[in-house]
Design a protein around this motif. Structure first.
Motif, short mmCIF file in Angstrom:
data_model
loop_
_atom_site.label_atom_id
_atom_site.label_comp_id
_atom_site.label_asym_id
_atom_site.label_seq_id
_atom_site.Cartn_x
_atom_site.Cartn_y
_atom_site.Cartn_z
N PHE A 1 0.82 -1.21 0.00
CA PHE A 1 0.00 0.00 0.00
C PHE A 1 0.85 1.26 0.00
O PHE A 1 0.43 2.29 -0.52
N ILE A 2 2.04 1.21 0.58
CA ILE A 2 2.94 2.37 0.50
C ILE A 2 3.34 2.63 -0.94
O ILE A 2 3.40 3.77 -1.39
N GLY A 3 3.62 1.56 -1.70
CA GLY A 3 3.96 1.75 -3.10
C GLY A 3 2.76 2.08 -3.96
O GLY A 3 2.85 2.89 -4.88
N GLY A 4 1.62 1.44 -3.69
CA GLY A 4 0.41 1.67 -4.48
C GLY A 4 -0.04 0.40 -5.17
O GLY A 4 0.60 -0.03 -6.14
N VAL A 5 -1.11 -0.22 -4.69
CA VAL A 5 -1.52 -1.53 -5.19
C VAL A 5 -2.22 -1.46 -6.55
O VAL A 5 -2.40 -2.50 -7.19
N PHE B 1 -2.18 11.17 3.19
CA PHE B 1 -1.94 12.22 2.21
C PHE B 1 -1.69 11.71 0.80
O PHE B 1 -1.82 12.45 -0.16
N LEU B 2 -1.32 10.43 0.67
CA LEU B 2 -1.11 9.83 -0.65
C LEU B 2 -1.81 8.48 -0.68
O LEU B 2 -1.16 7.43 -0.72
N PRO B 3 -3.12 8.46 -0.62
CA PRO B 3 -3.85 7.19 -0.48
C PRO B 3 -3.63 6.22 -1.64
O PRO B 3 -3.88 5.03 -1.48
N GLU B 4 -3.18 6.71 -2.78
CA GLU B 4 -2.90 5.81 -3.90
C GLU B 4 -1.48 5.27 -3.86
O GLU B 4 -1.07 4.53 -4.77
N GLY B 5 -0.72 5.61 -2.82
CA GLY B 5 0.65 5.14 -2.70
C GLY B 5 1.63 6.07 -3.38
O GLY B 5 1.24 6.96 -4.16
N LEU B 6 2.90 5.88 -3.10
CA LEU B 6 3.92 6.76 -3.66
C LEU B 6 3.95 6.67 -5.18
O LEU B 6 3.91 7.70 -5.87
N VAL B 7 4.02 5.47 -5.71
CA VAL B 7 4.06 5.30 -7.16
C VAL B 7 2.72 5.62 -7.79
O VAL B 7 2.64 6.26 -8.84
N GLY B 8 1.64 5.19 -7.13
CA GLY B 8 0.31 5.47 -7.67
C GLY B 8 0.03 6.95 -7.77
O GLY B 8 -0.55 7.43 -8.76
N GLU B 9 0.43 7.71 -6.77
CA GLU B 9 0.21 9.16 -6.79
C GLU B 9 1.05 9.81 -7.88
O GLU B 9 0.58 10.72 -8.58
N ILE C 1 5.44 6.32 8.59
CA ILE C 1 5.47 6.49 7.13
C ILE C 1 4.20 5.94 6.50
O ILE C 1 3.59 6.57 5.63
N PHE C 2 3.77 4.76 6.95
CA PHE C 2 2.55 4.16 6.40
C PHE C 2 1.34 5.04 6.67
O PHE C 2 0.51 5.27 5.77
N VAL C 3 1.22 5.54 7.90
CA VAL C 3 0.08 6.39 8.24
C VAL C 3 0.07 7.66 7.40
O VAL C 3 -0.98 8.07 6.86
N LEU C 4 1.22 8.30 7.25
CA LEU C 4 1.29 9.53 6.47
C LEU C 4 0.96 9.28 5.00
O LEU C 4 0.26 10.08 4.36
#
Length: 409
Positions: A251-255, A296-304, A289-292
């Motif tokens: 989820f951090i990366g963006g599923v 603020f970036l619910p689509e993940g780092l790559v997804g955003e 990091i996961f909470v933030l």
């Protein structure tokens, strides 16, 4: 795949191939762990991101793949039907079989009930593993040795790295091509609207079991690579912590982006490698990091990033660059203040520090080359002040960046 994405992928593959010449032995070991974590996250994302089924027990298939590979290493000695380079096939087969059985039960339900069934199955296996000593080896686990095959000894970290890289790239390619097949496209329907698929005549349960099994199979490959890397397997790999880690990393990366989970897992694995030796609070930082990201970036780092590129929101005008620099500085300032506060609190509340408190009072602790007293005002004003200043700058730069986007729109 777009030409630009293809060129970028080829460049990344070339960099990965050249990594042993650029990295130390320690960093190369970290790179192996990053590759394994990336494959595991991608396998998990096929089930969660593509099909919309959130599993809380995926460490079971990772662990079963690892144990199957260890047994195959001892049985074949790197020769015969399964020479060392082909040993991950044992993990794939075990993951596939376990996925079929577990998937048949778990996919009888959807949503939170599906997640709870996967959690229960994973915890059941973890609880039984210490007692099934013939397969899991009890608390000591099972060990094996990589044997020479195909003219290679597999005794060096470099050879293990290239073996891992080859299997990870092959597995990622197969996962990607699966998403392009008609069946792979149907899995999106499982996530978006199962009732419509059922109305069109598709067998939802069979399709769900298929996707679950493929995800478990590639999770087994990841577990097999882990077993080959460390030449051992212990029932700890079945623990819920591994299942939780793959969920967080994905989820951090963006599923919803194919390589998002892989990149997120690689980043967080390297983060753990780099930070775990520096502080006891590294899991807290990982959780923050996961909470933030989720806030603020619910689509993940790559997804955003992909979403902003598609919307044309990534620009390089002078005013936007200036606002971006202010934003980066604000992040650094707020992060520094937060780290300072956490590290001071961790030291002051630790049992080691309490043991030093005596009649002489509360001694200071050393942090960042300076002594900090627990009851000195400056001890807490500095980190809290940095956090406040960083948050204020974040709010200001966020408004600037929003105004820039609004003006372009």
């Amino acid at each position: 795949m777009r030409p630009s994405a293809l060129l970028l992928s080829l460049a990344v593959v070339a960099l990965l191939v050249a990594a042993p010449a650029l990295l130390s032995a320690s960093l190369l070991n970290a790179a192996i762990q990053m590759l394994i974590a990336a494959l595991f996250a991608s396998a998990f994302s096929l089930l969660c991101g593509q099909a919309g089924m959130l599993s809380f027990g995926h460490s079971a298939y990772f662990g079963l793949g690892a144990f199957a590979t260890i047994h195959a290493m001892n049985a074949f000695n790197g020769a015969g039907l399964l020479p060392t380079p082909l040993l991950p096939l044992a993990g794939a087969l075990m993951g596939l079989l376990a996925g079929i059985v577990a998937g048949w039960f778990a996919t009888k339900r959807t949503g939170v009930y599906f997640s709870m069934i996967t959690l229960a199955l994973g915890e059941l296996l973890h609880a039984l593993a210490p007692h099934l000593k013939e397969f899991f080896g009890g608390e000591a686990g099972i060990s094996a040795m990589r044997m020479p095959a195909w003219g290679l000894t597999f005794g060096s970290t470099t050879e293990v790295y290239y073996l891992t890289l080859g299997w990870v790239l092959l597995s990622l390619a197969l996962l990607y091509f699966f998403t392009l097949t008609p069946v792979g496209r149907l899995t999106l329907g499982l996530r978006e609207n199962q009732h419509r698929l059922r109305f069109l005549g598709y067998n939802i349960h069979t399709l769900s079991v298929l996707v679950f099994s493929i995800s478990a199979m590639f999770s087994g490959v990841a577990g097999a690579l882990q077993a080959l890397n460390i030449e051992a397997a212990n029932y700890v790999v079945l623990d819920m912590q591994l299942s939780a880690s793959v969920v967080l990393n994905s989820f951090i990366g963006g599923v919803k982006v194919f390589l998002g989970p892989a990149i997120g897992a690689a980043i967080m694995t390297f983060f753990g490698y780099a930070v775990s030796d520096l502080t006891r609070s590294w899991l807290l930082y990982q959780g923050v990091i996961f909470v933030l990201v989720m806030m603020f970036l619910p689509e993940g780092l790559v997804g955003e990033l992909v979403r902003r590129l598609r919307e044309g929101r990534v620009g390089f005008s002078p005013s936007r660059i200036a606002a971006g620099l202010v934003f980066a500085a604000a992040v650094v300032i707020a992060t520094l203040g937060f780290i300072c506060a956490v590290e001071l609190a961790q030291r002051f509340f630790s049992s080691d520090y309490r043991a030093t408190v005596g009649a002489a009072g509360w001694p200071p602790v050393e942090l960042f080359g300076r002594d900090w007293g627990p009851f000195q005002i400056v001890t807490w004003v500095v980190p809290l002040g940095l956090m406040a200043a960083g948050i204020a700058l974040l709010a200001y730069s966020g408004r600037r960046l929003g105004a820039e986007h609004g003006g372009e729109a």
